[in-house]
Design a protein around this motif. Sequence first.
Motif, short mmCIF file in Angstrom:
data_model
loop_
_atom_site.label_atom_id
_atom_site.label_comp_id
_atom_site.label_asym_id
_atom_site.label_seq_id
_atom_site.Cartn_x
_atom_site.Cartn_y
_atom_site.Cartn_z
N ARG A 178 1.03 -1.08 0.12
CA ARG A 178 0.03 0.05 -0.05
C ARG A 178 0.91 1.38 0.17
NH1 ARG A 178 -3.76 -3.12 3.25
NH2 ARG A 178 -2.39 -2.63 5.19
N LEU A 179 2.09 1.31 0.68
CA LEU A 179 2.80 2.32 0.77
C LEU A 179 3.55 2.63 -0.54
CD1 LEU A 179 4.42 4.34 2.56
CD2 LEU A 179 6.11 2.67 2.82
N VAL A 180 4.19 1.64 -1.08
CA VAL A 180 4.34 1.70 -2.65
C VAL A 180 3.44 2.15 -3.54
CG1 VAL A 180 5.61 0.48 -4.76
CG2 VAL A 180 6.24 -0.12 -2.24
N GLU A 181 2.31 1.61 -3.66
CA GLU A 181 1.22 2.07 -4.64
C GLU A 181 0.79 3.48 -4.25
OE1 GLU A 181 -1.63 -0.75 -3.93
OE2 GLU A 181 -0.64 -2.48 -4.87
N GLY A 182 0.68 3.92 -2.88
CA GLY A 182 0.49 5.38 -2.49
C GLY A 182 1.38 6.18 -3.08
N ALA A 183 2.54 5.95 -3.01
CA ALA A 183 3.66 6.78 -3.30
C ALA A 183 3.87 6.87 -4.86
CB ALA A 183 5.00 6.30 -2.97
N HIS A 184 3.45 6.05 -5.70
CA HIS A 184 3.12 5.86 -7.06
C HIS A 184 4.68 5.99 -7.70
CE1 HIS A 184 -0.97 6.89 -6.80
NE2 HIS A 184 -0.93 8.03 -6.19
N LEU A 185 5.76 5.17 -6.98
CA LEU A 185 7.09 5.27 -7.47
C LEU A 185 7.25 4.13 -8.40
CD1 LEU A 185 8.66 5.46 -4.01
CD2 LEU A 185 8.34 7.20 -5.54
N VAL A 186 6.37 3.39 -8.48
CA VAL A 186 6.68 2.27 -9.60
C VAL A 186 5.40 2.08 -10.58
CG1 VAL A 186 8.06 0.87 -8.06
CG2 VAL A 186 5.64 0.21 -8.14
N GLU A 187 5.89 1.17 -11.63
CA GLU A 187 4.71 1.01 -12.36
C GLU A 187 4.87 -0.33 -13.26
OE1 GLU A 187 5.10 3.92 -15.55
OE2 GLU A 187 7.18 3.57 -16.04
N SER B 228 7.78 -12.55 -13.81
CA SER B 228 8.92 -13.20 -13.30
C SER B 228 8.68 -14.85 -12.56
CB SER B 228 9.60 -12.44 -12.03
OG SER B 228 11.02 -13.43 -11.57
N THR B 229 9.36 -15.82 -13.26
CA THR B 229 9.18 -17.13 -12.78
C THR B 229 10.29 -17.56 -11.74
OG1 THR B 229 10.27 -17.88 -14.72
CG2 THR B 229 8.02 -17.82 -14.62
N ALA B 230 11.22 -16.56 -11.30
CA ALA B 230 12.57 -16.90 -10.59
C ALA B 230 12.16 -17.38 -9.27
CB ALA B 230 13.48 -15.54 -10.49
N THR B 231 10.92 -17.12 -8.65
CA THR B 231 10.64 -17.43 -7.44
C THR B 231 10.41 -18.88 -7.09
OG1 THR B 231 8.16 -17.02 -7.84
CG2 THR B 231 9.52 -15.12 -6.99
N GLY B 232 10.04 -19.67 -8.14
CA GLY B 232 9.90 -21.14 -8.04
C GLY B 232 8.39 -21.31 -7.72
N GLY B 233 7.22 -20.12 -7.41
CA GLY B 233 6.11 -20.56 -7.19
C GLY B 233 5.33 -19.80 -8.33
N ARG B 234 4.14 -19.25 -7.76
CA ARG B 234 3.42 -18.38 -9.03
C ARG B 234 4.13 -17.10 -9.48
NH1 ARG B 234 -2.03 -16.35 -6.31
NH2 ARG B 234 -1.95 -15.55 -8.69
N PRO B 235 4.18 -17.22 -10.69
CA PRO B 235 4.76 -15.99 -11.52
C PRO B 235 4.46 -14.74 -10.85
CG PRO B 235 3.88 -17.50 -13.11
CD PRO B 235 3.51 -18.11 -11.62
N ALA B 236 5.38 -13.81 -10.75
CA ALA B 236 5.01 -12.59 -9.95
C ALA B 236 5.25 -11.36 -11.07
CB ALA B 236 6.16 -12.42 -8.86
N ALA B 237 4.54 -10.36 -10.86
CA ALA B 237 4.52 -9.36 -11.74
C ALA B 237 5.72 -8.71 -11.56
CB ALA B 237 3.22 -8.38 -11.57
N LEU B 238 6.44 -8.00 -12.63
CA LEU B 238 7.61 -7.24 -12.74
C LEU B 238 7.24 -5.80 -12.82
CD1 LEU B 238 9.91 -9.51 -15.05
CD2 LEU B 238 10.38 -8.88 -12.56
N TYR B 239 7.92 -5.12 -11.95
CA TYR B 239 7.76 -3.45 -12.08
C TYR B 239 8.98 -2.83 -12.25
CZ TYR B 239 3.50 -4.47 -9.47
OH TYR B 239 2.13 -4.82 -9.17
N GLN B 240 8.77 -1.45 -12.60
CA GLN B 240 9.96 -0.60 -12.89
C GLN B 240 9.96 0.62 -12.14
OE1 GLN B 240 10.42 -0.39 -17.05
NE2 GLN B 240 8.37 0.82 -17.49
N PHE B 241 10.74 1.57 -11.94
CA PHE B 241 10.85 2.67 -11.18
C PHE B 241 10.18 3.71 -12.24
CE2 PHE B 241 13.15 6.64 -10.31
CZ PHE B 241 12.47 7.11 -9.30
N ARG B 242 9.26 4.44 -11.75
CA ARG B 242 8.45 5.49 -12.52
C ARG B 242 9.50 6.74 -12.57
NH1 ARG B 242 4.13 9.04 -12.72
NH2 ARG B 242 3.83 8.81 -10.67
#
Length: 327
Positions: free
Chosen positions: A281-290, A296-310
């Motif tokens: 919530r902190l990250v989303e509220g700061a609007h720092l990433v998109e 990403s499948t590197a976690t070995g579990g469910r694929p996770a969304a990749l973000y980048q610095f906005r």
Amino acid sequence: MSQSGVMIEIDLNAVIVSVDQSTPYVLTVPHASRQGEQGLPYGPFDPLQHRTFEIGLRSFVEMQTALKLGHVEQLYTFGDRGRHMVSPEAKPHVVSVGYLALTRQTPESDEILAAQGAKWRSWYDFFPWEDWRQGKPALLEEAMFPLLRDYCDQPHGPDMPSGTISHRDRFQLSFGAGSGVWDEERALDRYEMLYGAGLTYEARRDGRPEAKHCDEIPPFGESMTFDHRRILATALSRLRAKLKYRPVVFELMPPEFTLTDLQRTVEAISGQHLHKQNFRRLVEGAHLVEPTGRLSTATGGRPAALYQFRRDILTERPTLGLRVGRH
């Protein structure tokens, strides 16, 4: 040379930080005259060779580590007498200018560093009491606090300036003792109190009178050459504070990352465990990433969304960071 005839030497010191696999690292180099002792990359400023301090610093770092630095910022100038041991034959008074640089480790750079004798070391090797990610470190209550309370019960020295707060007040402010709150930004205050109380190896090595019984106490973190651990503590405090108002964490991240990767990096720097949903919530509220739209499948579990610095946010508002809480 100063007007009083005292020779002055200016040393340039680099605190080079990276985070890898949830561990915050600082780059160290062996000290030539003190076998087994590590320090920060450093060297004397020569105005005949170096037009600026920063040019001199970059030259020393490249010579000692073969690493080319990106952005660097000046931390602080350390000029106090008595802040570290000076051998009798050493005439110049050394003024240390500290710099902070953030970088990312790569397999190629690690090979170059190893060939130069430089090492990435966890900064918690030098400050184990600063890592609260698994809860309050046991050594605080079990070993450190009793010794600090004994120190607080001692009277101030005769040269203590009037108006100076008491040892006990410093203890409570720095360590959050009693009913106080642990402030992760006070890393430098904590180290300086430990040094002043004679509870570090450096205090014994430097001949501090408070350290006369230092052989009988457990070591609190690994030592560093000269006053380099104090400079490192300054960098730790600066980076933890800056995390809250500037997006410095992204200088330690790859171009694409998961929110879990970002959280672990913030936790590594701050030394705090962060609640997953609150952090998101902190990250989303700061609007720092998109989102990048990739997974990403590197976690070995469910694929996770990749973000980048906005990066557009740098022009949108002057103060932006991740205001993680305090204990």
